[in-house]
Design an enzyme around this catalytic site. Structure first.
Site, PDB file in Angstrom:
ATOM      1  N   ASP A  81       0.793  -1.336  -0.157  1.00  0.00           N
ATOM      2  CA  ASP A  81      -0.047   0.024   0.032  1.00  0.00           C
ATOM      3  C   ASP A  81       1.025   1.307   0.089  1.00  0.00           C
ATOM      4  O   ASP A  81       2.160   1.230   0.052  1.00  0.00           O
ATOM      5  CB  ASP A  81      -0.871  -0.171   1.243  1.00  0.00           C
ATOM      6  CG  ASP A  81      -0.266  -0.419   2.587  1.00  0.00           C
ATOM      7  OD1 ASP A  81       0.924  -0.536   2.510  1.00  0.00           O
ATOM      8  OD2 ASP A  81      -1.155  -0.778   3.474  1.00  0.00           O
ATOM      9  N   GLU A 115      -9.564  -1.735   5.677  1.00  0.00           N
ATOM     10  CA  GLU A 115     -10.172  -1.465   6.900  1.00  0.00           C
ATOM     11  C   GLU A 115     -11.676  -2.121   6.987  1.00  0.00           C
ATOM     12  O   GLU A 115     -11.932  -2.936   6.054  1.00  0.00           O
ATOM     13  CB  GLU A 115     -10.613   0.047   6.739  1.00  0.00           C
ATOM     14  CG  GLU A 115      -9.573   1.141   6.360  1.00  0.00           C
ATOM     15  CD  GLU A 115      -8.641   1.076   7.718  1.00  0.00           C
ATOM     16  OE1 GLU A 115      -8.626   0.255   8.632  1.00  0.00           O
ATOM     17  OE2 GLU A 115      -7.688   2.166   7.870  1.00  0.00           O
ATOM     18  N   HIS A 139      -7.372  -4.561  10.338  1.00  0.00           N
ATOM     19  CA  HIS A 139      -7.042  -4.479   9.135  1.00  0.00           C
ATOM     20  C   HIS A 139      -5.921  -5.173   8.652  1.00  0.00           C
ATOM     21  O   HIS A 139      -4.861  -5.425   9.431  1.00  0.00           O
ATOM     22  CB  HIS A 139      -7.124  -2.960   8.536  1.00  0.00           C
ATOM     23  CG  HIS A 139      -5.904  -2.259   8.965  1.00  0.00           C
ATOM     24  ND1 HIS A 139      -5.733  -1.003   9.339  1.00  0.00           N
ATOM     25  CD2 HIS A 139      -4.740  -2.527   9.181  1.00  0.00           C
ATOM     26  CE1 HIS A 139      -4.659  -0.506   9.744  1.00  0.00           C
ATOM     27  NE2 HIS A 139      -3.931  -1.571   9.728  1.00  0.00           N
ATOM     28  N   ASN A 196      -7.531  -2.716  14.702  1.00  0.00           N
ATOM     29  CA  ASN A 196      -8.919  -2.774  14.193  1.00  0.00           C
ATOM     30  C   ASN A 196      -8.910  -3.937  13.254  1.00  0.00           C
ATOM     31  O   ASN A 196     -10.363  -4.547  12.755  1.00  0.00           O
ATOM     32  CB  ASN A 196      -9.621  -1.743  13.368  1.00  0.00           C
ATOM     33  CG  ASN A 196      -8.663  -1.196  12.362  1.00  0.00           C
ATOM     34  OD1 ASN A 196      -7.896  -1.753  11.948  1.00  0.00           O
ATOM     35  ND2 ASN A 196      -9.385  -0.307  11.458  1.00  0.00           N
TER      36      ASN A 196
END
Ligand code: PGA
Length: 240
Positions: free
Chosen positions: A67, A142, A137, A135
Site C-alpha cells: 500500500d 479497513e 485491517h 482494528n
C-alpha cells in the site's frame, strides 16, 4: 493457519527471517510481497544482516508492496516507497527497478489501481508479509472491505489515522486516503506470513485466529488461506 507463539519482538523477527529465507533459498527468483509499519522492521534488519554476513542474494527477486498513501511519493519521508528504500532495499542487493508499489501521486487514481492489479496478476507473490492493524485491517483494507476486493483507494479509518499519527509531526499531516492491495490480491499469494507484537494487537489476533470469518474483521479472510503462518509474541497472543 499455523500459529507460532514466541516470547518477544526479537524472537518474532528471528522466526520470520527463517520463513523468508526458506522461500528465497527455494526460489532465487521469488516474488516477495512486502509490508511497511513498525512490525516488519526487525525482520528487515535481520534480512540486511543475513545478506551482509551470509550473502543471501535478492538480485533476482521481485518485490511488490501492499500500500501507499495518496499524495505522497519518494520525496516524502513518510511515504512507503521511501520507507522500503531506507529500511530494506538499500541494505540488500535487490534491484530497485524490480521493486513495485502503487504511485501515491498518480494523476489518474483509477488507472493506477488498474495498473497495479495487472502487475499483481503477472507477479504472483511467493510470500506475502503482513502486519495487522489494531482494528483487524491488513494492508489498508479497513473493516467492511469485501473479501473479493482488488487494488483500490480507501478512506482510512479514524483508528488507523490515530495509530499512524505517531509517525507524523501531527495528526493533521496523516493522509486520509491510501492505495491498497485488495484482500483477494493478498489471498492470491502462495504463502502468507502475518506478524503481530504488543498488547495493542491482542484483540485483533484473537479475531484472526478464533473469530468468525467476516468482512468487519478483514484479517479473518486469512482463515481460509491454504498456507498462512502467524508469528506473534506473548503480548499479542495472550488471548489465543
Ligand atoms: P504496525 O502497523 O506494524 O505499524 O503496527 C501494522 C498495520 O497497520 O498493518
Amino acid at each position: 493457519m499455523k500459529v507460532i507463539k514466541v516470547k518477544n519482538y526479537e524472537e518474532m523477527s528471528e522466526e520470520a527471517l527463517k520463513v523468508m529465507l526458506s522461500v528465497v533459498s527455494e526460489n532465487p527468483n521469488a516474488v516477495l510481497g512486502l509490508a511497511t509499519g513498525s512490525t516488519p522492521l526487525g525482520l528487515y534488519a535481520k534480512m540486511a544482516q543475513d545478506h551482509r554476513e551470509n550473502g543471501t542474494s535478492y538480485a533476482n527477486c521481485r518485490a511488490v508492496n501492499l500500500d501507499e498513501y495518496v499524495g505522497l511519493d519518494a520525496s516524502s519521508d513518510q511515504s512507503y516507497v521511501y520507507f522500503m528504500r531506507e529500511n530494506l532495499f538499500k541494505n540488500i542487493d535487490i534491484k530497485l527497478e524490480n521493486t513495485h508499489i502503487e504511485n501515491g501521486t498518480a494523476a489518474d487514481k483509477e488507472a493506477e489501481c488498474a495498473r497495479y492489479n495487472a502487475l499483481l496478476n503477472e507477479l504472483r507473490q511467493d510470500i506475502q508479509l503482513l502486519g495487522i492493524g489494531s482494528n483487524g485491517h491488513i494492508a489498508f483494507n479497513e473493516p467492511g472491505t469485501a473479501f473479493d476486493s482488488v487494488t483500490h483507494i480507501v478512506d482510512l479509518a479514524e483508528s488507523t489515522i490515530k495509530d499512524n499519527s505517531r509517525l507524523f509531526k501531527s495528526i493533521d499531516e496523516v493522509p486520509r486516503q491510501a492505495f491498497t492491495m485488495g484482500l483477494s490480491n493478498i489471498m492470491n499469494a502462495k504463502k502468507v506470513l502475518i506478524l503481530a507484537n504488543g498488547e495493542g494487537k491482542a484483540n485483533a489476533v484473537r479475531e484472526l485466529v478464533k473469530g468468525e470469518a467476516r468482512e468487519e474483521v478483514p484479517a479473518t479472510v486469512l482463515q481460509s488461506h491454504p498456507d498462512c503462518i502467524l508469528i506473534c509474541d506473548e503480548a499479542a497472543g495472550k488471548f489465543i
